[in-house]
Design a protein around this motif. Structure first.
Motif, short mmCIF file in Angstrom:
data_model
loop_
_atom_site.label_atom_id
_atom_site.label_comp_id
_atom_site.label_asym_id
_atom_site.label_seq_id
_atom_site.Cartn_x
_atom_site.Cartn_y
_atom_site.Cartn_z
N PRO A 1 0.82 -1.22 0.00
CA PRO A 1 0.00 0.00 0.00
C PRO A 1 0.85 1.26 0.00
N LYS A 2 0.20 2.38 -0.28
CA LYS A 2 0.86 3.69 -0.27
C LYS A 2 1.39 4.02 1.13
N PHE A 3 2.54 4.67 1.15
CA PHE A 3 3.23 5.06 2.38
C PHE A 3 3.78 3.86 3.14
N ASN A 4 3.83 2.69 2.50
CA ASN A 4 4.43 1.55 3.17
C ASN A 4 5.95 1.75 3.24
N ARG A 5 6.53 1.43 4.37
CA ARG A 5 7.97 1.60 4.55
C ARG A 5 8.74 0.56 3.74
N VAL A 6 9.78 0.99 3.05
CA VAL A 6 10.67 0.10 2.32
C VAL A 6 12.11 0.50 2.62
N PHE A 7 13.02 -0.43 2.41
CA PHE A 7 14.45 -0.15 2.57
C PHE A 7 15.11 -0.26 1.22
N VAL A 8 15.78 0.81 0.79
CA VAL A 8 16.43 0.86 -0.51
C VAL A 8 17.93 0.67 -0.29
N GLU A 9 18.45 -0.45 -0.76
CA GLU A 9 19.87 -0.78 -0.61
C GLU A 9 20.57 -0.56 -1.94
N VAL A 10 21.54 0.34 -1.94
CA VAL A 10 22.25 0.71 -3.16
C VAL A 10 23.63 0.07 -3.16
N ASP A 11 23.94 -0.69 -4.22
CA ASP A 11 25.24 -1.33 -4.39
C ASP A 11 25.70 -1.08 -5.82
N GLY A 12 26.40 0.03 -6.00
CA GLY A 12 26.79 0.40 -7.35
C GLY A 12 25.58 0.81 -8.16
N GLN A 13 25.35 0.09 -9.29
CA GLN A 13 24.17 0.36 -10.11
C GLN A 13 23.09 -0.69 -9.91
N THR A 14 23.22 -1.49 -8.86
CA THR A 14 22.18 -2.45 -8.49
C THR A 14 21.47 -1.95 -7.23
N VAL A 15 20.17 -1.79 -7.33
CA VAL A 15 19.38 -1.29 -6.21
C VAL A 15 18.36 -2.35 -5.82
N THR A 16 18.32 -2.66 -4.54
CA THR A 16 17.36 -3.64 -4.01
C THR A 16 16.36 -2.93 -3.12
N VAL A 17 15.09 -3.16 -3.39
CA VAL A 17 14.01 -2.56 -2.61
C VAL A 17 13.33 -3.66 -1.81
N ARG A 18 13.35 -3.52 -0.49
CA ARG A 18 12.75 -4.52 0.40
C ARG A 18 11.62 -3.88 1.18
N GLY A 19 10.47 -4.55 1.18
CA GLY A 19 9.31 -4.05 1.91
C GLY A 19 8.51 -5.16 2.51
N ARG A 20 7.70 -4.81 3.52
CA ARG A 20 6.86 -5.81 4.19
C ARG A 20 5.63 -5.11 4.73
N TRP A 21 4.49 -5.76 4.58
CA TRP A 21 3.26 -5.30 5.20
C TRP A 21 2.52 -6.50 5.75
N TRP A 22 2.51 -6.61 7.09
CA TRP A 22 1.99 -7.78 7.78
C TRP A 22 2.72 -9.02 7.28
N LEU A 23 2.03 -9.98 6.65
CA LEU A 23 2.67 -11.21 6.20
C LEU A 23 3.08 -11.15 4.72
N ARG A 24 3.02 -9.97 4.14
CA ARG A 24 3.34 -9.79 2.73
C ARG A 24 4.75 -9.23 2.60
N TYR A 25 5.65 -9.97 1.93
CA TYR A 25 7.04 -9.54 1.77
C TYR A 25 7.34 -9.32 0.29
N ARG A 26 8.12 -8.29 0.00
CA ARG A 26 8.58 -8.02 -1.37
C ARG A 26 10.05 -7.68 -1.34
N ASP A 27 10.78 -8.28 -2.27
CA ASP A 27 12.22 -8.06 -2.40
C ASP A 27 12.52 -7.97 -3.89
N VAL A 28 12.75 -6.75 -4.39
CA VAL A 28 12.93 -6.52 -5.82
C VAL A 28 14.32 -5.96 -6.07
#
Length: 352
Positions: A279-306
């Motif tokens: 959902p909107k305003f959900n907290r995510v963590f943006v990890e930058v490693d050179g030109q590779t960026v990983t976005v990690r988020g979670r809302w209750w039991l829903r996890y996303r790692d892109v």
């Protein structure tokens, strides 16, 4: 201040456990006490005072313990929490809670110091949850008999259910209250924060007064308030985290950089709209490693790692938050918001 509150909570729980361990009933009164405990498990005594405790945890616990320790005898007839020898009948508990209530209320009287109080709100809430659960389990263990294993297991199951309700009740109502405290803090009138704190304490005392007169009525009122807060809890929780991060954290970053600063390339952000199944305003963590960026988020039991390869980061400065666009050839653009850091960030290879 966080360590002070946590240390006081641990010492308080230890004090209660030792006091009740040496005051367990003996002799032929145990069967009568077990019967009272069984009825007590099904009563509304532990659910009625949860709304005022959620509004002001330390202040609410101070009122409960003060009434049990120094209140009139007729309170014990209304609720077992106020009976002589109950887990709340503890002078050190009252004085520690009273001191913590004053210490946590003073910063809320000023807009300058209120961000510190709001940052410590979760610690106060979770400390009160732990204290109530410890009080309940220690009180039951101090009076329960182990002659009947079936009855003991049933009692423990009931304790687990009630403890879960205690935790959910306090966290949900306090979370909704915290959101409105943030909104009031944004209003540019110096005295409004002191008025809000006075109103909050007055409402807490009024709800506790209702509980002292009628635990059943207080329980019904608490359940109605809990239901209303549950309906908007998810929406409120996301926005509370967002406003706390972009408004309060930069101020705390200047005071306590070791705890709140994010000087590196990676950063905490919030989704600008519904994306990644979150959902909107959900907290995510943006990890930058050179030109590779990983976005990690979670809302209750829903996890996303892109993971975004060959990602380009474009930042559009805003008034209170920066709008960051993450663009990759293999995925749709991800737009997030992050707070304005007081400390300089390290340059990123993905920075456009």
């Amino acid at each position: 201040m966080n360590y002070l509150l946590l240390t006081c909570s641990v010492l308080l729980c230890s004090n209660i456990a030792l006091q009740l361990a040496y005051s367990a009933p003996i002799g032929g009164t145990e069967n009568a006490v077990v019967g009272q405990v069984t009825d007590f498990l099904a009563s509304s005594e532990w659910l009625g005072p949860l709304a005022p405790v959620a509004l002001s945890p330390f202040f609410g616990l101070a009122i409960l313990s003060g009434a049990a320790t120094y209140g009139p005898e007729w309170l014990g007839e209304r609720s077992g929490l106020f009976a002589d020898g109950s887990s709340l009948d503890n002078a050190p508990l009252f004085w520690i809670m009273a001191i913590l209530a004053i210490a946590s209320s003073l910063p809320r009287l000023s807009k300058v110091s209120k961000p510190i109080a709001l940052a410590c709100e979760n610690l106060e809430t979770y400390s009160s949850v732990v204290i109530l659960i410890v009080l309940r389990f220690v009180a039951v263990e101090g009076t329960a008999s182990i002659e009947n294993a079936g009855e003991l297991q049933a009692g423990l199951a009931a304790d687990v259910v009630v403890s879960a309700m205690v935790a959910m009740n306090i966290v949900v109502i306090n979370g909704v209250k915290l959101f409105f405290e943030f909104l009031i803090w944004l209003v540019p009138f110096p005295s409004i924060d002191a008025m809000l704190e006075l109103g909050n304490k007055s409402m807490c005392a009024a709800l506790m007064g209702i509980y002292m007169l009628s635990p059943a009525a207080a329980t019904l009122l608490n359940l109605v308030l809990l239901l209303g807060c549950l309906i908007i809890f998810g929406w409120v929780r996301r926005r509370t985290g967002y406003y706390r991060n972009i408004i309060a954290n930069p101020l705390l970053e200047k005071l306590l950089p070791d705890w709140f600063a994010e000087p590196g390339e990676s950063f905490t952000a919030f989704l600008d709209s519904r994306q990644l199944g979150l959902p909107k305003f959900n907290r995510v963590f943006v990890e930058v490693d050179g030109q590779t960026v990983t976005v990690r988020g979670r809302w209750w039991l829903r996890y996303r790692d892109v993971s975004l390869r060959e990602c380009r980061i474009t930042t559009q400065p805003g008034l209170i938050a920066d709008r960051v666009t993450l663009t990759s050839p293999d995925a749709d653009p991800i737009i997030v918001r992050r707070r304005k850091s007081i400390l300089a960030r390290e340059p990123s290879a993905a920075l456009a």
